[in-house]
Motif scaffolding. Sequence first.
Motif, PDB file in Angstrom:
ATOM      1  N   LEU A   8      46.909 -84.535  68.754  1.00 23.66           N
ATOM      2  CA  LEU A   8      47.465 -83.185  68.888  1.00 23.66           C
ATOM      3  C   LEU A   8      47.760 -82.594  67.518  1.00 23.66           C
ATOM      4  O   LEU A   8      47.555 -81.396  67.307  1.00 23.66           O
ATOM      5  CB  LEU A   8      48.738 -83.220  69.737  1.00 23.66           C
ATOM      6  N   MET A  79      40.575 -79.201  73.063  1.00 26.66           N
ATOM      7  CA  MET A  79      41.368 -78.025  73.357  1.00 26.66           C
ATOM      8  C   MET A  79      42.079 -78.179  74.704  1.00 26.66           C
ATOM      9  O   MET A  79      43.204 -77.713  74.883  1.00 26.66           O
ATOM     10  CB  MET A  79      40.488 -76.775  73.355  1.00 26.66           C
ATOM     11  N   ARG A  80      41.431 -78.874  75.607  1.00 29.15           N
ATOM     12  CA  ARG A  80      42.042 -79.121  76.915  1.00 29.15           C
ATOM     13  C   ARG A  80      43.348 -79.913  76.761  1.00 29.15           C
ATOM     14  O   ARG A  80      44.338 -79.624  77.422  1.00 29.15           O
ATOM     15  CB  ARG A  80      41.048 -79.906  77.783  1.00 29.15           C
ATOM     16  N   ALA A  82      45.327 -80.024  74.152  1.00 25.29           N
ATOM     17  CA  ALA A  82      46.354 -79.147  73.583  1.00 25.29           C
ATOM     18  C   ALA A  82      46.931 -78.247  74.674  1.00 25.29           C
ATOM     19  O   ALA A  82      48.150 -78.074  74.783  1.00 25.29           O
ATOM     20  CB  ALA A  82      45.762 -78.305  72.459  1.00 25.29           C
ATOM     21  N   GLU A  83      46.044 -77.692  75.488  1.00 26.59           N
ATOM     22  CA  GLU A  83      46.501 -76.816  76.571  1.00 26.59           C
ATOM     23  C   GLU A  83      47.414 -77.583  77.524  1.00 26.59           C
ATOM     24  O   GLU A  83      48.433 -77.065  77.977  1.00 26.59           O
ATOM     25  CB  GLU A  83      45.276 -76.281  77.320  1.00 26.59           C
ATOM     26  N   TRP A  85      49.309 -80.106  76.864  1.00 24.86           N
ATOM     27  CA  TRP A  85      50.636 -80.347  76.273  1.00 24.86           C
ATOM     28  C   TRP A  85      51.510 -79.109  76.483  1.00 24.86           C
ATOM     29  O   TRP A  85      52.664 -79.209  76.909  1.00 24.86           O
ATOM     30  CB  TRP A  85      50.502 -80.673  74.785  1.00 24.86           C
ATOM     31  N   ILE A  86      50.943 -77.933  76.222  1.00 19.91           N
ATOM     32  CA  ILE A  86      51.705 -76.698  76.415  1.00 19.91           C
ATOM     33  C   ILE A  86      52.126 -76.550  77.879  1.00 19.91           C
ATOM     34  O   ILE A  86      53.272 -76.227  78.186  1.00 19.91           O
ATOM     35  CB  ILE A  86      50.869 -75.479  75.969  1.00 19.91           C
ATOM     36  N   GLN A  87      51.196 -76.814  78.789  1.00 15.89           N
ATOM     37  CA  GLN A  87      51.513 -76.660  80.215  1.00 15.89           C
ATOM     38  C   GLN A  87      52.604 -77.635  80.651  1.00 15.89           C
ATOM     39  O   GLN A  87      53.451 -77.298  81.481  1.00 15.89           O
ATOM     40  CB  GLN A  87      50.249 -76.857  81.056  1.00 15.89           C
ATOM     41  N   ARG A  89      55.062 -78.648  78.823  1.00 17.44           N
ATOM     42  CA  ARG A  89      56.342 -78.078  78.383  1.00 17.44           C
ATOM     43  C   ARG A  89      56.785 -76.989  79.353  1.00 17.44           C
ATOM     44  O   ARG A  89      57.945 -76.900  79.705  1.00 17.44           O
ATOM     45  CB  ARG A  89      56.212 -77.498  76.977  1.00 17.44           C
ATOM     46  N   ARG A  90      55.833 -76.174  79.775  1.00 16.45           N
ATOM     47  CA  ARG A  90      56.232 -75.099  80.683  1.00 16.45           C
ATOM     48  C   ARG A  90      56.737 -75.657  81.998  1.00 16.45           C
ATOM     49  O   ARG A  90      57.724 -75.186  82.547  1.00 16.45           O
ATOM     50  CB  ARG A  90      55.085 -74.118  80.923  1.00 16.45           C
ATOM     51  N   GLU A  92      58.318 -78.307  82.382  1.00  9.63           N
ATOM     52  CA  GLU A  92      59.678 -78.801  82.154  1.00  9.63           C
ATOM     53  C   GLU A  92      60.707 -77.678  82.193  1.00  9.63           C
ATOM     54  O   GLU A  92      61.723 -77.790  82.876  1.00  9.63           O
ATOM     55  CB  GLU A  92      59.751 -79.539  80.806  1.00  9.63           C
ATOM     56  N   TRP A  93      60.429 -76.606  81.462  1.00 10.84           N
ATOM     57  CA  TRP A  93      61.497 -75.594  81.460  1.00 10.84           C
ATOM     58  C   TRP A  93      61.514 -74.784  82.737  1.00 10.84           C
ATOM     59  O   TRP A  93      62.562 -74.258  83.128  1.00 10.84           O
ATOM     60  CB  TRP A  93      61.501 -74.742  80.196  1.00 10.84           C
TER      61      TRP A  93
ATOM     62  N   SER B  28      62.694 -78.153  75.765  1.00 10.66           N
ATOM     63  CA  SER B  28      62.130 -77.788  77.065  1.00 10.66           C
ATOM     64  C   SER B  28      62.969 -78.393  78.187  1.00 10.66           C
ATOM     65  O   SER B  28      63.002 -77.871  79.301  1.00 10.66           O
ATOM     66  CB  SER B  28      60.687 -78.284  77.189  1.00 10.66           C
ATOM     67  N   ILE B  86      43.756 -70.227  74.111  1.00 15.84           N
ATOM     68  CA  ILE B  86      42.931 -71.375  74.521  1.00 15.84           C
ATOM     69  C   ILE B  86      42.198 -71.054  75.820  1.00 15.84           C
ATOM     70  O   ILE B  86      40.996 -71.315  75.958  1.00 15.84           O
ATOM     71  CB  ILE B  86      43.805 -72.632  74.687  1.00 15.84           C
TER      72      ILE B  86
END
Lengths: 118, 118
Positions: A8, A79-80, A82-83, A85-87, A89-90, A92-93, B28, B86
């Motif tokens: 990452l 890239m998948r 990385a995406e 990882w972002i998802q 986090r989302r 979680e919050w 998060s 992305i």
Amino acid sequence: MLNQPAALDLTFHALADPTRRAIVERLSHSPASVSDLARPLAMSLPAVMQHLALLEASGLVVSEKTGRVRTCRIEPLAMRQAEEWIQARRREWVARLDRLGAYLNELQGKGGGDGPHE
Amino acid sequence: MLNQPAALDLTFHALADPTRRAIVERLSHSPASVSDLARPLAMSLPAVMQHLALLEASGLVVSEKTGRVRTCRIEPLAMRQAEEWIQARRREWVARLDRLGAYLNELQGKGGGDGPHE
DNA sequence: GTGATACTGAAGGATATGCTTAACCAACCA
DNA sequence: TGGTTGGTTAAGCATATCCTTCAGTATCAC
């Protein structure tokens, strides 16, 4: 699993540079040679090569040399990740906000006030 | 080439460091003070402050000081924009693969061979 | 062969990054 | 009041990043 964070690091760092994002955008449309990629880029060819080396090290781009032309194309897996990882986090919050909402709901229910509005 | 791309520069660069991703993961889950964030991080407090400054500059994190405690929380919008960049790339190469598939289909249909298998 | 094209390698320089330590201010607390 | 906790600032240092130029090598067209 051990090298997942380092992967990452490389991917996000590769995407942090506008020149490299421009290359990825270009390659998302179609494969291209090194000089195709360099032509619109307002910098020397060796500079573009260095960006490409970094993109390849991160796994975002793969290339293959045929004759004297190196053809570069996008490799979606990096890239998948990385995406994802972002998802994550989302998720979680969002879950946290859901718990908070449920808690506030319960408070209002016990207090006998108006019903929750959401 | 200074405004919108620069925002992505900051966001991806912020996410390229494992310490900063650890901070984002921690936030998060729930908001936290600066020293809460620093405690598990094996580096000095000023170092953590510098990472936080970068996370705030990128818009990934916001903070508010009450008394002597600064409470940090996540701000989803910045990460959302990175995710959308992305996803836009994926839409592009998926569309390209679709066009390629349709083209191959047409070739095989005219040739009378089997359909593509994926 | 000669010359042009496409890429590669090496070295160097200006700036950015990621940490450190030392010193400091501003709440709390006993 | 004086001490502890939580945070902030400044300076400095080692390394990394991003670009340059110059000098190649390998392929292709003729």
